[in-house]
Design a protein around this motif. Structure first.
Motif, PDB file in Angstrom:
ATOM      1  N   ALA A  76      19.756 -69.618 -32.658  1.00  0.00           N
ATOM      2  CA  ALA A  76      18.546 -70.383 -32.357  1.00  0.00           C
ATOM      3  C   ALA A  76      17.882 -69.874 -31.083  1.00  0.00           C
ATOM      4  CB  ALA A  76      18.880 -71.863 -32.220  1.00  0.00           C
ATOM      5  N   GLY A  77      18.661 -69.352 -30.154  1.00  0.00           N
ATOM      6  CA  GLY A  77      18.085 -68.806 -28.928  1.00  0.00           C
ATOM      7  C   GLY A  77      17.194 -67.616 -29.216  1.00  0.00           C
ATOM      8  N   SER A  78      17.611 -66.741 -30.130  1.00  0.00           N
ATOM      9  CA  SER A  78      16.798 -65.591 -30.508  1.00  0.00           C
ATOM     10  C   SER A  78      15.525 -66.054 -31.210  1.00  0.00           C
ATOM     11  CB  SER A  78      17.590 -64.663 -31.424  1.00  0.00           C
ATOM     12  OG  SER A  78      18.686 -64.126 -30.742  1.00  0.00           O
ATOM     13  N   THR A  79      15.642 -67.063 -32.047  1.00  0.00           N
ATOM     14  CA  THR A  79      14.472 -67.578 -32.755  1.00  0.00           C
ATOM     15  C   THR A  79      13.468 -68.172 -31.773  1.00  0.00           C
ATOM     16  OG1 THR A  79      15.865 -68.072 -34.654  1.00  0.00           O
ATOM     17  CG2 THR A  79      13.719 -69.146 -34.580  1.00  0.00           C
ATOM     18  N   GLN A  80      13.946 -68.893 -30.787  1.00  0.00           N
ATOM     19  CA  GLN A  80      13.042 -69.483 -29.795  1.00  0.00           C
ATOM     20  C   GLN A  80      12.336 -68.401 -28.991  1.00  0.00           C
ATOM     21  OE1 GLN A  80      15.638 -72.049 -27.631  1.00  0.00           O
ATOM     22  NE2 GLN A  80      15.563 -73.676 -29.154  1.00  0.00           N
ATOM     23  N   MET A  81      13.059 -67.351 -28.644  1.00  0.00           N
ATOM     24  CA  MET A  81      12.431 -66.258 -27.897  1.00  0.00           C
ATOM     25  C   MET A  81      11.376 -65.567 -28.748  1.00  0.00           C
ATOM     26  SD  MET A  81      15.767 -64.735 -25.939  1.00  0.00           S
ATOM     27  CE  MET A  81      14.904 -63.377 -25.223  1.00  0.00           C
ATOM     28  N   PHE A  82      11.654 -65.382 -30.047  1.00  0.00           N
ATOM     29  CA  PHE A  82      10.686 -64.754 -30.932  1.00  0.00           C
ATOM     30  C   PHE A  82       9.445 -65.622 -31.080  1.00  0.00           C
ATOM     31  CE2 PHE A  82       8.915 -64.157 -35.193  1.00  0.00           C
ATOM     32  CZ  PHE A  82       8.522 -62.839 -35.086  1.00  0.00           C
TER      33      PHE A  82
END
Length: 68
Positions: free
Chosen positions: A9-15
């Motif tokens: 989810a952290g990668s998704t939020q950054m994207f």
């Protein structure tokens, strides 16, 4: 040893933060590239003209010396 604390989810939020950035407004029909601005292109024009004049002077000088 595997990393068991991976948070997708952290990668998704950054994207999403990257995609949701609002682009700078520009006039219709204009195309901009990364790092370009009208100020930098207009400041290069006199430099290009001076370079062309110097190159022409060198070519004329070489031809004049060859004919002489």
């Amino acid at each position: 040893m595997a990393d068991n604390d991976y948070d997708p989810a952290g990668s998704t939020q950054m994207f999403r933060a990257f995609v949701d950035e609002a682009p700078a407004p520009q006039a219709p029909g204009t195309v901009t590239t990364y790092g370009s601005s009208s100020r930098s292109s207009s400041s290069r024009t006199p430099l290009i003209l001076v370079g062309a004049v110097v190159a022409l002077a060198v070519v004329v000088g070489v031809i004049w010396l060859a004919v002489k």
